[in-house]
Each structure stands twice: as structure tokens, then as C-alpha cells.
Design a protein around this motif. Sequence first.
Motif, PDB file in Angstrom:
ATOM      1  N   ASP A   1       0.823  -1.203   0.000  1.00  0.00           N
ATOM      2  CA  ASP A   1       0.000   0.000   0.000  1.00  0.00           C
ATOM      3  C   ASP A   1       0.859   1.255   0.000  1.00  0.00           C
ATOM      4  OD1 ASP A   1      -2.410  -1.383   0.026  1.00  0.00           O
ATOM      5  OD2 ASP A   1      -2.386  -1.584   2.199  1.00  0.00           O
ATOM      6  N   ASP A   2       1.958   1.235   0.759  1.00  0.00           N
ATOM      7  CA  ASP A   2       2.864   2.382   0.783  1.00  0.00           C
ATOM      8  C   ASP A   2       3.399   2.680  -0.615  1.00  0.00           C
ATOM      9  OD1 ASP A   2       2.644   3.026   3.411  1.00  0.00           O
ATOM     10  OD2 ASP A   2       4.531   2.130   4.044  1.00  0.00           O
ATOM     11  N   THR A   3       3.803   1.635  -1.322  1.00  0.00           N
ATOM     12  CA  THR A   3       4.344   1.836  -2.664  1.00  0.00           C
ATOM     13  C   THR A   3       3.290   2.388  -3.601  1.00  0.00           C
ATOM     14  OG1 THR A   3       5.900   0.014  -2.343  1.00  0.00           O
ATOM     15  CG2 THR A   3       5.475   0.683  -4.607  1.00  0.00           C
ATOM     16  N   LEU A   4       2.072   1.874  -3.506  1.00  0.00           N
ATOM     17  CA  LEU A   4       0.989   2.351  -4.359  1.00  0.00           C
ATOM     18  C   LEU A   4       0.658   3.809  -4.063  1.00  0.00           C
ATOM     19  CD1 LEU A   4      -1.045   1.584  -6.535  1.00  0.00           C
ATOM     20  CD2 LEU A   4      -2.613   0.867  -4.733  1.00  0.00           C
ATOM     21  N   VAL A   5       0.581   4.155  -2.781  1.00  0.00           N
ATOM     22  CA  VAL A   5       0.314   5.547  -2.409  1.00  0.00           C
ATOM     23  C   VAL A   5       1.407   6.458  -2.935  1.00  0.00           C
ATOM     24  CG1 VAL A   5       0.071   7.153  -0.470  1.00  0.00           C
ATOM     25  CG2 VAL A   5      -1.039   4.925  -0.378  1.00  0.00           C
ATOM     26  N   LEU A   6       2.654   5.995  -2.844  1.00  0.00           N
ATOM     27  CA  LEU A   6       3.778   6.803  -3.325  1.00  0.00           C
ATOM     28  C   LEU A   6       3.664   7.050  -4.829  1.00  0.00           C
ATOM     29  CD1 LEU A   6       6.346   8.171  -2.300  1.00  0.00           C
ATOM     30  CD2 LEU A   6       7.581   6.070  -2.814  1.00  0.00           C
TER      31      LEU A   6
ATOM     32  N   ARG B   1       5.222  -4.055 -13.639  1.00  0.00           N
ATOM     33  CA  ARG B   1       5.102  -5.305 -12.879  1.00  0.00           C
ATOM     34  C   ARG B   1       4.697  -5.002 -11.432  1.00  0.00           C
ATOM     35  NH1 ARG B   1       6.777  -9.800 -15.411  1.00  0.00           N
ATOM     36  NH2 ARG B   1       8.370  -9.723 -17.057  1.00  0.00           N
ATOM     37  N   MET B   2       5.299  -3.973 -10.858  1.00  0.00           N
ATOM     38  CA  MET B   2       4.970  -3.597  -9.491  1.00  0.00           C
ATOM     39  C   MET B   2       3.492  -3.224  -9.378  1.00  0.00           C
ATOM     40  SD  MET B   2       6.471  -0.392  -7.270  1.00  0.00           S
ATOM     41  CE  MET B   2       8.164  -0.929  -7.466  1.00  0.00           C
ATOM     42  N   LEU B   3       3.026  -2.415 -10.326  1.00  0.00           N
ATOM     43  CA  LEU B   3       1.617  -2.032 -10.315  1.00  0.00           C
ATOM     44  C   LEU B   3       0.710  -3.249 -10.443  1.00  0.00           C
ATOM     45  CD1 LEU B   3       1.298   1.211 -12.487  1.00  0.00           C
ATOM     46  CD2 LEU B   3       0.476   0.898 -10.151  1.00  0.00           C
ATOM     47  N   HIS B   4       1.090  -4.188 -11.296  1.00  0.00           N
ATOM     48  CA  HIS B   4       0.264  -5.377 -11.494  1.00  0.00           C
ATOM     49  C   HIS B   4       0.213  -6.218 -10.222  1.00  0.00           C
ATOM     50  CE1 HIS B   4      -1.860  -8.508 -13.533  1.00  0.00           C
ATOM     51  NE2 HIS B   4      -0.865  -9.364 -13.481  1.00  0.00           N
ATOM     52  N   ARG B   5       1.337  -6.289  -9.496  1.00  0.00           N
ATOM     53  CA  ARG B   5       1.326  -7.015  -8.217  1.00  0.00           C
ATOM     54  C   ARG B   5       0.418  -6.322  -7.200  1.00  0.00           C
ATOM     55  NH1 ARG B   5       6.934  -7.450  -9.178  1.00  0.00           N
ATOM     56  NH2 ARG B   5       7.352  -5.763  -7.690  1.00  0.00           N
ATOM     57  N   LEU B   6       0.421  -4.996  -7.220  1.00  0.00           N
ATOM     58  CA  LEU B   6      -0.374  -4.235  -6.262  1.00  0.00           C
ATOM     59  C   LEU B   6      -1.857  -4.214  -6.633  1.00  0.00           C
ATOM     60  CD1 LEU B   6       2.020  -1.171  -5.769  1.00  0.00           C
ATOM     61  CD2 LEU B   6       1.767  -3.165  -4.290  1.00  0.00           C
ATOM     62  N   LEU B   7      -2.153  -4.233  -7.937  1.00  0.00           N
ATOM     63  CA  LEU B   7      -3.537  -4.161  -8.421  1.00  0.00           C
ATOM     64  C   LEU B   7      -3.781  -5.307  -9.401  1.00  0.00           C
ATOM     65  CD1 LEU B   7      -3.617  -0.305  -9.088  1.00  0.00           C
ATOM     66  CD2 LEU B   7      -4.625  -1.490  -7.132  1.00  0.00           C
ATOM     67  N   PRO B   8      -3.747  -6.547  -8.923  1.00  0.00           N
ATOM     68  CA  PRO B   8      -3.810  -7.701  -9.828  1.00  0.00           C
ATOM     69  C   PRO B   8      -5.134  -7.844 -10.565  1.00  0.00           C
ATOM     70  CG  PRO B   8      -3.998  -8.415  -7.542  1.00  0.00           C
ATOM     71  CD  PRO B   8      -3.641  -6.965  -7.510  1.00  0.00           C
ATOM     72  N   ASN B   9      -6.191  -7.222 -10.071  1.00  0.00           N
ATOM     73  CA  ASN B   9      -7.506  -7.368 -10.696  1.00  0.00           C
ATOM     74  C   ASN B   9      -7.868  -6.223 -11.626  1.00  0.00           C
ATOM     75  OD1 ASN B   9      -8.050  -9.809  -9.269  1.00  0.00           O
ATOM     76  ND2 ASN B   9      -8.526  -8.597  -7.443  1.00  0.00           N
ATOM     77  N   ASP B  10      -6.960  -5.266 -11.806  1.00  0.00           N
ATOM     78  CA  ASP B  10      -7.239  -4.144 -12.703  1.00  0.00           C
ATOM     79  C   ASP B  10      -6.851  -4.523 -14.131  1.00  0.00           C
ATOM     80  OD1 ASP B  10      -6.582  -1.531 -14.204  1.00  0.00           O
ATOM     81  OD2 ASP B  10      -7.637  -0.826 -12.414  1.00  0.00           O
ATOM     82  N   SER B  11      -7.830  -4.535 -15.027  1.00  0.00           N
ATOM     83  CA  SER B  11      -7.596  -4.999 -16.400  1.00  0.00           C
ATOM     84  C   SER B  11      -6.645  -4.089 -17.172  1.00  0.00           C
ATOM     85  CB  SER B  11      -8.933  -5.113 -17.144  1.00  0.00           C
ATOM     86  OG  SER B  11      -9.772  -6.059 -16.526  1.00  0.00           O
ATOM     87  N   GLU B  12      -6.730  -2.774 -16.961  1.00  0.00           N
ATOM     88  CA  GLU B  12      -5.865  -1.866 -17.700  1.00  0.00           C
ATOM     89  C   GLU B  12      -4.428  -1.933 -17.207  1.00  0.00           C
ATOM     90  OE1 GLU B  12      -6.533   1.027 -20.591  1.00  0.00           O
ATOM     91  OE2 GLU B  12      -6.685  -1.160 -20.661  1.00  0.00           O
TER      92      GLU B  12
ATOM     93  N   ALA C   1      -3.054  -4.697 -16.144  1.00  0.00           N
ATOM     94  CA  ALA C   1      -2.577  -5.916 -16.817  1.00  0.00           C
ATOM     95  C   ALA C   1      -2.334  -5.660 -18.295  1.00  0.00           C
ATOM     96  CB  ALA C   1      -3.600  -7.034 -16.634  1.00  0.00           C
ATOM     97  N   GLY C   2      -3.215  -4.860 -18.911  1.00  0.00           N
ATOM     98  CA  GLY C   2      -3.042  -4.531 -20.318  1.00  0.00           C
ATOM     99  C   GLY C   2      -1.771  -3.752 -20.577  1.00  0.00           C
ATOM    100  N   LEU C   3      -1.458  -2.804 -19.690  1.00  0.00           N
ATOM    101  CA  LEU C   3      -0.228  -2.029 -19.848  1.00  0.00           C
ATOM    102  C   LEU C   3       0.991  -2.935 -19.744  1.00  0.00           C
ATOM    103  CD1 LEU C   3       1.355   0.626 -20.081  1.00  0.00           C
ATOM    104  CD2 LEU C   3       1.211   0.829 -17.595  1.00  0.00           C
ATOM    105  N   LEU C   4       1.021  -3.801 -18.745  1.00  0.00           N
ATOM    106  CA  LEU C   4       2.166  -4.703 -18.593  1.00  0.00           C
ATOM    107  C   LEU C   4       2.307  -5.587 -19.827  1.00  0.00           C
ATOM    108  CD1 LEU C   4       4.484  -5.977 -17.066  1.00  0.00           C
ATOM    109  CD2 LEU C   4       2.829  -7.392 -15.820  1.00  0.00           C
ATOM    110  N   ALA C   5       1.198  -6.137 -20.313  1.00  0.00           N
ATOM    111  CA  ALA C   5       1.258  -6.985 -21.510  1.00  0.00           C
ATOM    112  C   ALA C   5       1.792  -6.206 -22.703  1.00  0.00           C
ATOM    113  CB  ALA C   5      -0.130  -7.546 -21.823  1.00  0.00           C
ATOM    114  N   LEU C   6       1.337  -4.967 -22.860  1.00  0.00           N
ATOM    115  CA  LEU C   6       1.792  -4.127 -23.972  1.00  0.00           C
ATOM    116  C   LEU C   6       3.294  -3.902 -23.914  1.00  0.00           C
ATOM    117  CD1 LEU C   6       1.394  -2.167 -26.358  1.00  0.00           C
ATOM    118  CD2 LEU C   6       0.805  -0.398 -24.685  1.00  0.00           C
TER     119      LEU C   6
END
Length: 413
Positions: free
Chosen positions: A97-102, A208-219, A221-226
Amino acid sequence: MIGTVEDLLRALTPQVLGALVRRYGHFDTAEDAVQEALLAAAQQWPVDGVPDNPRGWLIKVASRRLTDLLRREQARQRREERVAAWAPQGEPVGDADDTLVLLFLCCHPALSPASQIALTLRAVGGLTTAEIARAFLVPEATMTRRITRAKTAVQDSGARFTLPADREERLGAVLKVVYLIFNEGYTSTTGPSLQRVELAAEGIRLARMLHRLLPNDSEVAGLLALLLLTDARRPARTGPHGELVPMAEQDRSLWIPELIREGVDLITATLPKGPVGPYQLQAAIAAVHDESKSAAETDWPQIVALYEVLLQLTDNPMVALNHVVAVAMARGPEAGLTLLQEIEHDSRIADDHRLFAVRGHLLEMSGDTLGARTAYEAAAARTTSVPQQRYLHRRVANLAGVSADRSGGSARD
């Protein structure tokens, strides 16, 4: 598995900075304190060994340093009393959560996109000011001022270290910053090199960090895949002398299959979940390219269809320009040139070198050698990337040779 002290420190940087800002505020001074703690760790841990709780060690050292810095800066008794009376801002939260807030804090709406990128690379990416300055080809002093102004602006805004109420809206800015960081590394806008691999890698690491923090967010995941599907082509994008190699001419055996598999699996699992957003659609387009065995076997009609859906979701002139290219490849250059006329007066792209490069490509496809040469020359005059300039000049030279052949002149070298 984190393999080196340097890797460990980079992974812990946003957690430690987040913990200090959440507890004490003072983003600017906290960031300085964390950097000094990281320096102490880099000097001590290789000799004494990594402590059992490296994050706790860094927070403790940084907290002490933060207190020292604040006391030094705050000469008057009133401000010293404020330091002594500080209390944590809110309840403790997890490291993730700290990383996401940052990340959200670095993408504060009070900051310009350039400042958001610089602050994200500094605070979350753990890059030094000198590294960021080198990445964007500006003097270190210039980047220091940009980062300092950004931290001051965040502090002056009164932002608290907590997820903002507009986090759904601001997530778009976070994703855009990560994408821009990657894109500047993948295709540098200025300088002698086409790619800055370390900057593209940092964009992927943040995604990758964002995807670990928000694994259920489709966009997310889409950004990481892109980014993965795009970076998979990196080894084939330049020749032995650093020259640009367009996708149609790339040796696809050099593409990175592990990244392609990961990106395809990710977007395949994400698309059915919905709702479908721009990054997912761009990842789907990248997947079509990456799964094609050759340029000739590319499913251009499918790419056209995906771009047409994407155009309904975003008012982006570069998306429109890419759609023009896809239409030309699927239906012929004349169809592409007709579409190009509809967007070439858009002020956001009217003087962009990519517009002229696409025009040159379509005119070359249609057999208009003179028009293509003129367009390529205009594109070369507008880009600040040396490899792109050289590529465009090669196109002009090749077309000049074609013209000479057709008029009975000397053959090309």
C-alpha cells in the motif's frame, strides 16, 4: 528472487520512503534521508551482511537521519517543537500500500507530466538524479531543479500520504507515466541511440509492481502486456551499427519468446474480464504482430479492426496515424493516403516527423518516388533522434537510386 544488495535496495526504496512520508510527512526531506540510509546500507551490508530485517534497518536509519536534517533546517524553537510533536499520519498500512500511495503521490495533478515522470523515477524507481538526467539528456542541475520543484509542489498542495479520493481517475495518470517512461527508453526522442534499455526496463519493472499491487485491474494488466510484447522485439530493432531496422525487415528469430509468451498469456487472460480499455487493445495489437511468423503473414484486417475499436475509446492522433498504416497494409496505399488527409491538419500532429514518415512510406508504396523522397526529407528535418534521421536519409538515398535507375542514370551503391 532478489540476487544482489543493489537489487534489494531498489526494491525496498519505495517501501522505506513511503513509510517515512506516511509517518512524518515532509516528502522532500524524507527522500533525502532515505537516500542517505541507502548509501549507508550499500557501504555496510556487503561487508557486515544483510540484516535480518533490511526494511526495518533502513527505516530506522532513515528516521534518525530525517530527524537530524529537520533539526538542522529548523533553527527556531517553534519549528523544533513541531518536529518533536509530530505523529504518524493515519494508521499503518502494508508495504504494498505504501508503494501504491507513493506512485499516486508522484503523479499528483499539480505536477506537469515531465515532473511526474522525474519524481516517479526518483522516488519509486530509485534512480539517482544523475541517472534520470542522463536518460533525458539534460544537465544534472536542470533535473535537480525539476525534482525539487515537484516535491515542493506536492508538499505545498497539502497532499496527505494516503490513497487519494480521485484514485480511479488518477490511476490513468500513473499508467501514462509508466508508459511514457518505457516509451522514452524504447524509442528515444533525442540523442545518438535509438533505445535506452535501462529506461525501458524501469518502465517494465514499474508496470510489474503495479500489477502485483492491483492484480484485478484490467488496464494495469493490459499495460504490462503491452510493454512486454513491445520489448520482445528490442534485439531486432537495431543493426550492428545501431541503425534502425523497421519491423517489416526485422529478423524475428531475435525476438524474445519468453516475453511474447508472457505478454500473450496475460492479455489473453485479461481481455475476457472487461471492460476493455486502450492499453488492453494496444496489447492485443502488439500480440497480433508478435505472433505473426513473418511480416507478410501479419493479420492486418484484424489489426485494423482493433484500431477502429481503440479510436472509439481515445482521441489520440498517434493512434489515428497507426490506424492509417494498418489500413494501407490491409487495403492498399491509396486507402491509407485518403485517411491520412483526414488527420494531417490536426495541430497535435501536423508538424510531427512521424506524420511525414508515414506519408513517405505510403507514397513509396504507391510508386510516387518523388513525393516519397520529399516526405522523408521533411520527416528527417523534424526528428531529433539521430538513428531515425539516418534511417530516413537512407530511404531518401535509396529512392534517389531508384529514380536514377528509371531515368537511365547510374545504379545504386
